[in-house]
Design a protein around this motif. Structure first.
Motif, PDB file in Angstrom:
ATOM      1  N   ILE A 157       0.935  -1.333   0.008  1.00 14.36           N
ATOM      2  CA  ILE A 157      -0.507  -0.094   0.232  1.00 14.36           C
ATOM      3  C   ILE A 157       1.035   1.760   0.155  1.00 14.36           C
ATOM      4  CG2 ILE A 157      -1.615   1.051   1.520  1.00 14.36           C
ATOM      5  CD1 ILE A 157      -3.309  -1.285   2.402  1.00 14.36           C
ATOM      6  N   ALA A 158       2.519   1.393   0.708  1.00 15.37           N
ATOM      7  CA  ALA A 158       3.106   2.369   0.547  1.00 15.37           C
ATOM      8  C   ALA A 158       3.702   2.811  -0.346  1.00 15.37           C
ATOM      9  CB  ALA A 158       3.991   2.253   1.950  1.00 15.37           C
ATOM     10  N   TYR A 159       3.915   1.568  -1.205  1.00 12.48           N
ATOM     11  CA  TYR A 159       4.726   1.699  -2.217  1.00 12.48           C
ATOM     12  C   TYR A 159       3.963   2.061  -3.720  1.00 12.48           C
ATOM     13  CZ  TYR A 159       9.290  -0.024  -1.232  1.00 12.48           C
ATOM     14  OH  TYR A 159      10.953   0.110  -0.459  1.00 12.48           O
ATOM     15  N   ILE A 160       2.743   1.895  -3.765  1.00 12.91           N
ATOM     16  CA  ILE A 160       1.305   1.329  -4.512  1.00 12.91           C
ATOM     17  C   ILE A 160       1.070   3.647  -4.389  1.00 12.91           C
ATOM     18  CG2 ILE A 160      -0.271   1.506  -5.364  1.00 12.91           C
ATOM     19  CD1 ILE A 160       0.150  -1.502  -5.041  1.00 12.91           C
ATOM     20  N   ALA A 161       0.562   3.803  -3.237  1.00 16.11           N
ATOM     21  CA  ALA A 161      -0.115   5.113  -2.221  1.00 16.11           C
ATOM     22  C   ALA A 161       1.063   6.230  -3.084  1.00 16.11           C
ATOM     23  CB  ALA A 161      -0.194   5.142  -1.166  1.00 16.11           C
ATOM     24  N   GLU A 162       2.428   5.732  -3.253  1.00 18.64           N
ATOM     25  CA  GLU A 162       3.818   6.579  -3.869  1.00 18.64           C
ATOM     26  C   GLU A 162       3.493   6.872  -4.507  1.00 18.64           C
ATOM     27  OE1 GLU A 162       6.951   9.378  -3.053  1.00 18.64           O
ATOM     28  OE2 GLU A 162       5.059   8.606  -2.177  1.00 18.64           O
ATOM     29  N   PHE A 163       3.189   6.004  -5.228  1.00 16.94           N
ATOM     30  CA  PHE A 163       3.375   5.834  -6.999  1.00 16.94           C
ATOM     31  C   PHE A 163       2.402   6.763  -7.316  1.00 16.94           C
ATOM     32  CE2 PHE A 163       2.999   3.960 -10.735  1.00 16.94           C
ATOM     33  CZ  PHE A 163       3.984   4.225 -11.788  1.00 16.94           C
ATOM     34  N   GLY A 164       1.055   6.516  -6.911  1.00 17.77           N
ATOM     35  CA  GLY A 164       0.064   7.245  -8.070  1.00 17.77           C
ATOM     36  C   GLY A 164       0.098   8.807  -7.084  1.00 17.77           C
ATOM     37  N   ALA A 165       0.471   8.814  -6.271  1.00 13.72           N
ATOM     38  CA  ALA A 165       0.791  10.660  -5.271  1.00 13.72           C
ATOM     39  C   ALA A 165       2.242  11.685  -7.288  1.00 13.72           C
ATOM     40  CB  ALA A 165       1.038  10.162  -4.181  1.00 13.72           C
ATOM     41  N   GLN A 166       2.704   9.860  -6.528  1.00 15.00           N
ATOM     42  CA  GLN A 166       3.863  10.742  -7.386  1.00 15.00           C
ATOM     43  C   GLN A 166       2.850  11.154  -9.300  1.00 15.00           C
ATOM     44  OE1 GLN A 166       6.667  12.072  -6.913  1.00 15.00           O
ATOM     45  NE2 GLN A 166       6.015  11.379  -4.484  1.00 15.00           N
ATOM     46  N   ILE A 167       2.348   9.933  -9.179  1.00 11.10           N
ATOM     47  CA  ILE A 167       2.479  10.701 -11.095  1.00 11.10           C
ATOM     48  C   ILE A 167       1.206  12.109 -10.970  1.00 11.10           C
ATOM     49  CG2 ILE A 167       0.415   9.266 -12.855  1.00 11.10           C
ATOM     50  CD1 ILE A 167       1.962   6.911 -12.255  1.00 11.10           C
ATOM     51  N   ALA A 168       0.373  11.581  -9.747  1.00  9.41           N
ATOM     52  CA  ALA A 168      -0.743  12.985  -9.938  1.00  9.41           C
ATOM     53  C   ALA A 168       0.375  13.958  -9.564  1.00  9.41           C
ATOM     54  CB  ALA A 168      -1.658  12.882  -8.370  1.00  9.41           C
ATOM     55  N   LYS A 169       1.256  14.068  -8.819  1.00 16.10           N
ATOM     56  CA  LYS A 169       2.266  15.627  -8.420  1.00 16.10           C
ATOM     57  C   LYS A 169       2.526  15.498 -10.522  1.00 16.10           C
ATOM     58  CE  LYS A 169       3.433  15.186  -4.082  1.00 16.10           C
ATOM     59  NZ  LYS A 169       4.158  14.573  -2.893  1.00 16.10           N
ATOM     60  N   ASP A 170       2.915  15.031 -11.121  1.00 11.81           N
ATOM     61  CA  ASP A 170       3.828  14.923 -12.223  1.00 11.81           C
ATOM     62  C   ASP A 170       2.606  15.588 -13.388  1.00 11.81           C
ATOM     63  OD1 ASP A 170       6.228  14.111 -11.678  1.00 11.81           O
ATOM     64  OD2 ASP A 170       5.804  11.768 -12.566  1.00 11.81           O
ATOM     65  N   ALA A 171       1.462  15.057 -12.950  1.00  6.59           N
ATOM     66  CA  ALA A 171       0.191  15.686 -13.867  1.00  6.59           C
ATOM     67  C   ALA A 171      -0.092  17.154 -13.156  1.00  6.59           C
ATOM     68  CB  ALA A 171      -0.800  15.090 -13.771  1.00  6.59           C
ATOM     69  N   GLY A 172       0.439  18.003 -12.091  1.00  3.50           N
ATOM     70  CA  GLY A 172      -0.132  19.019 -11.788  1.00  3.50           C
ATOM     71  C   GLY A 172      -1.340  18.726 -10.488  1.00  3.50           C
ATOM     72  N   GLN A 173      -0.809  17.713 -10.917  1.00 11.49           N
ATOM     73  CA  GLN A 173      -2.272  17.973  -8.951  1.00 11.49           C
ATOM     74  C   GLN A 173      -2.111  17.394  -8.027  1.00 11.49           C
ATOM     75  OE1 GLN A 173      -5.687  17.939 -10.210  1.00 11.49           O
ATOM     76  NE2 GLN A 173      -5.217  18.763 -12.090  1.00 11.49           N
ATOM     77  N   ALA A 174      -1.038  18.018  -7.030  1.00  6.62           N
ATOM     78  CA  ALA A 174      -0.675  18.186  -6.002  1.00  6.62           C
ATOM     79  C   ALA A 174      -1.591  18.137  -4.842  1.00  6.62           C
ATOM     80  CB  ALA A 174       0.138  19.657  -5.626  1.00  6.62           C
ATOM     81  N   SER A 175      -3.133  18.663  -5.227  1.00 10.09           N
ATOM     82  CA  SER A 175      -4.252  18.075  -4.224  1.00 10.09           C
ATOM     83  C   SER A 175      -4.668  17.109  -4.297  1.00 10.09           C
ATOM     84  CB  SER A 175      -5.065  19.290  -4.795  1.00 10.09           C
ATOM     85  OG  SER A 175      -6.956  18.784  -3.616  1.00 10.09           O
ATOM     86  N   MET A 176      -4.793  16.368  -5.442  1.00  9.65           N
ATOM     87  CA  MET A 176      -5.482  14.679  -5.246  1.00  9.65           C
ATOM     88  C   MET A 176      -4.029  13.978  -4.879  1.00  9.65           C
ATOM     89  SD  MET A 176      -7.735  12.635  -6.025  1.00  9.65           S
ATOM     90  CE  MET A 176      -8.274  13.320  -6.948  1.00  9.65           C
TER      91      MET A 176
END
Length: 129
Positions: A77-96
């Motif tokens: 869960i920690a790795y998947i959440a981090e991966f998803g969060a980084q993708i969201a940040k790359d897309a400019g979605q820091a809030s998500m």
């Protein structure tokens, strides 16, 4: 070496994303996403080896398999959440990204409750009284 290939994929994807971002931001995001998935696929075999090693250690130490499975789920869960969060940040979605991280932390806490309970029960059983 695998790390050289992984770093190569990462650097090439970064360069492509930077070059393409001005003209086609969506394509730049897809390049980054694709590279992340490729890197993950490179390390899947190593993850399987680690899980098998941990299962062997747990069996040798006579640790209940439920605890090991829970710990592995928490790590996943920690790795998947981090991966998803980084993708969201790359897309400019820091809030998500923040929401994904929060959801990951809550799910980790939910999974950790039985382990915390077992530790507390063990400590209480050791106390005189």
């Amino acid at each position: 070496m695998d790390i050289i290939q992984i770093v190569g994929i990462g650097l090439i994807a970064t360069f492509l994303a930077l070059v393409v971002r001005e003209q086609k931001p969506l394509f730049a995001f897809l390049v980054t996403l694709f590279a992340g998935i490729m890197i993950f696929l490179f390390v899947i075999d190593e993850l399987v080896k680690i899980i098998q090693l941990l299962e062997g250690i747990a069996a040798d130490a006579n640790v209940h398999i439920m605890y090991l499975q829970t710990i592995l789920k928490i790590i996943g869960i920690a790795y998947i959440a981090e991966f998803g969060a980084q993708i969201a940040k790359d897309a400019g979605q820091a809030s998500m990204a923040s929401k994904i991280e929060l959801a990951g932390k809550i799910l980790i806490l939910v999974l950790a409750i039985p382990i915390i309970k077992a530790v507390i029960e063990m400590i209480l059983s050791l106390l005189p009284g």
